[in-house]
Design an enzyme around this catalytic site. Structure first.
Site, PDB file in Angstrom:
ATOM      1  N   LYS A  52       0.854  -1.194   0.000  1.00 25.53           N
ATOM      2  CA  LYS A  52       0.000   0.000   0.000  1.00 25.53           C
ATOM      3  C   LYS A  52       0.888   1.242   0.000  1.00 25.53           C
ATOM      4  O   LYS A  52       1.957   1.245   0.634  1.00 25.53           O
ATOM      5  CB  LYS A  52      -0.858  -0.058   1.267  1.00 25.53           C
ATOM      6  CG  LYS A  52      -1.956   0.971   1.402  1.00 25.53           C
ATOM      7  CD  LYS A  52      -2.765   0.707   2.686  1.00 25.53           C
ATOM      8  CE  LYS A  52      -3.926   1.636   2.881  1.00 25.53           C
ATOM      9  NZ  LYS A  52      -4.727   1.317   4.076  1.00 25.53           N
ATOM     10  N   SER A  64      -9.700   1.076   3.145  1.00 26.24           N
ATOM     11  CA  SER A  64      -8.874   1.940   2.332  1.00 26.24           C
ATOM     12  C   SER A  64      -7.799   1.208   1.540  1.00 26.24           C
ATOM     13  O   SER A  64      -7.231   1.781   0.614  1.00 26.24           O
ATOM     14  CB  SER A  64      -8.199   2.982   3.220  1.00 26.24           C
ATOM     15  OG  SER A  64      -7.322   2.360   4.151  1.00 26.24           O
ATOM     16  N   SER A 105      -9.714  -1.567   7.223  1.00 22.42           N
ATOM     17  CA  SER A 105      -9.170  -1.330   5.888  1.00 22.42           C
ATOM     18  C   SER A 105      -8.370  -2.464   5.260  1.00 22.42           C
ATOM     19  O   SER A 105      -7.996  -2.361   4.087  1.00 22.42           O
ATOM     20  CB  SER A 105      -8.313  -0.075   5.897  1.00 22.42           C
ATOM     21  OG  SER A 105      -9.137   1.049   5.783  1.00 22.42           O
TER      22      SER A 105
END
Ligand code: GLN
Length: 483
Positions: free
Chosen positions: A76, A151, A175
């Site tokens: 990420k 997310s 997330s």
């Protein structure tokens, strides 16, 4: 056809495959599909090819081999990567190139993993659909008109779209797990403190935790073993040895006490989600687990508590983005204060601004006791609910999210509805305990459904064992999105 990381290692050993070959195949796949999926902000082609060469050399006797040597993974874009841009999904960090690696990234590199790129995400990890990214919208590989969750939506989509073997995401209130559920892959949020956050851009420091997103449970165990552990650079990291998470995977669930929290089976859950989760509960029962009804009575306060604690901590963490130290600066020459204001006004998106305002309000004098202090007290009650319930059970089963992936744009105009996407994941984040999401079915529209397994503090091993037993007895994880 790719199997587990363990099987890939076998193919490396048998000389049927090289890391270079595998890395090139994934880079081609990214070229083919990422214009439509949008899982990456940065693809690190040259670095990945170089790392794959090094890995192949290691496997030819030039160094130690680990379970991850030669395996292409993505991370990420919240993790600092030395020499590679790191945006956290925000314009305010545009152009920021970290001078060091996050501990998670360093550990992956030391293990010989090939980092293939940086995944799209909601800006500063605030969101449940990846629509809050300042850069692009990630699409759900199962249906390109739908969100991948968030997310860590880019991470989950990259795994589901076959653009890498695994990814590392982060979870503050869901997330890792919610996008894993939306994309039909496995996502594990470890115990708070199990994985170092050094070099991981902070959102809400008392909640943030990193963890793996993978195609199967064994890979999640494999990756957790590599990234977990004490880090002298991170004061909340737990100073305890890291067990071999793959060792106990085959132990089955016979005699395991499986708690079903009544508060998680409420009106408002999609019918197909509830049926799939109920079938999963029956599976555990058939395998000899003992099903126990439990109660987590403070569950109804979790979302409210989270949106006070998380926004308060975010308002403080995000104060550092002032145009002086990192990334973007907007300076029209009218003084320091104007420079701060313009930088933050143009650098942050709407959701981030909303949270900074909420959090600043919750911490302001006169309101601190009513909001932040009260929320912290209720958080302690939520944690106590889990402590008491874990006297009666070893794991808990719940849906990961109330619905399957929703349409792009469906919830953007209503932040409160968006916040409810995490209704089942937030409590375990507030309590700091581990939880995994894994595929447990599909809706009639062909969208994946996630089952959440929650465990007690530092008991990732039992969570993984239960998840592995379920995965071994079912075939959901073998279905692949057709792109
Ligand atoms: N969706 C939640 C939020 O918007 C959780 C995000 C996260 O876990 N990073 O805050």
């Amino acid at each position: 056809m790719l199997g587990t990381i363990e099987e890939l290692q076998e193919r490396f050993r048998n000389r049927e495959l090289t890391s270079k070959g595998l890395t090139e195949a994934f880079l081609r796949r990214i070229d083919e599909v990422d214009d439509s999926v949008g899982a990456f902000i940065t693809v690190s082609k040259d670095e990945a090819l170089e790392a794959s060469d090094t890995a192949d050399n290691r496997m030819n006797g030039d160094g130690e081999i680990t379970s991850l040597t030669g395996i292409p993974v993505s991370v990420k874009d919240i993790f600092c990567t030395k020499g590679t841009p790191t945006t956290c999904g925000s314009r305010i960090l545009e152009g920021f190139v970290p001078p060091y690696d996050a501990t998670v990234v360093r550990k992956l590199k030391e293990a010989g993993a090939v980092i293939i790129g940086k995944n799209n995400m909601d800006e500063f990890a605030m969101g449940s659909s990846t629509e809050n990214s300042a850069y692009k919208k990630t699409k759900n590989p199962w249906d390109l008109t739908r969100v991948p969750g968030g997310s860590s939506g880019g991470s989950a989509a990259s795994v589901a779209a076959g653009e890498c073997i695994a990814s590392i995401g982060t979870d503050t209130g869901g997330s890792i797990r919610q996008p894993a559920a939306c994309c039909g892959v496995v996502g594990l949020k470890p115990t708070y403190g199990r994985v170092s956050r050094y070099g991981m851009i902070a959102f809400a420091s008392s909640l943030d935790q990193a963890g793996p997103i993978t195609r199967n449970v064994r890979d999640a165990a494999e990756l957790l073993g590599v990234i977990a552990g004490f880090d002298p650079r991170e004061s909340t990291s737990i100073d305890l040895p890291v067990p071999d998470y793959t060792a106990g995977l085959g132990g089955g669930v016979k005699g395991l006490r499986v708690g079903i929290p009544g508060e998680y089976f409420i009106d408002g859950i999609d019918g197909e989600v509830s049926t799939a989760v109920q079938n999963a509960i029956n599976f555990f029962k058939d395998q000899g687990a003992e099903i126990v009804d439990i109660s987590l009575p403070h569950t109804e306060y979790a979302v409210s508590v989270y949106y006070i604690v998380a926004t308060a901590e975010a308002s403080s963490n995000l104060a550092r983005y002032d145009g002086v130290r990192y990334g973007q600066r907007v300076d029209d020459g009218d003084g320091l204060l104007e420079m701060y204001k313009k930088t933050r006004d143009r650098g942050f998106g709407a959701e981030v601004k909303r949270r900074i305002m909420l959090g600043t309000y919750a911490l302001s004098s006169g309101y601190y006791d009513a909001y932040y202090k009260k929320a912290s007290q209720v958080r302690a009650l939520i944690k106590r609910d889990f402590d008491l319930a874990f006297k009666e059970c070893d794991i808990m089963l719940t849906p990961t999210a109330p619905t399957a992936a929703f349409k792009i744009g469906e919830k953007t105009s209503d932040p409160l509805t968006m916040y409810l996407s995490d209704i089942f994941t937030i409590s375990s984040s507030l309590a700091g305990i581990p939880a995994i999401s894994l595929p447990c079915g599909f809706t009639t529209e062909g969208l994946p459904i996630g089952l959440q397994i929650i465990g007690n503090t530092l008991d990732e091993a039992t969570v993984l064992r239960a998840a592995h037993a379920y995965e071994t007895g079912t075939e959901w994880h073998q279905k692949r999105a057709k792109l």
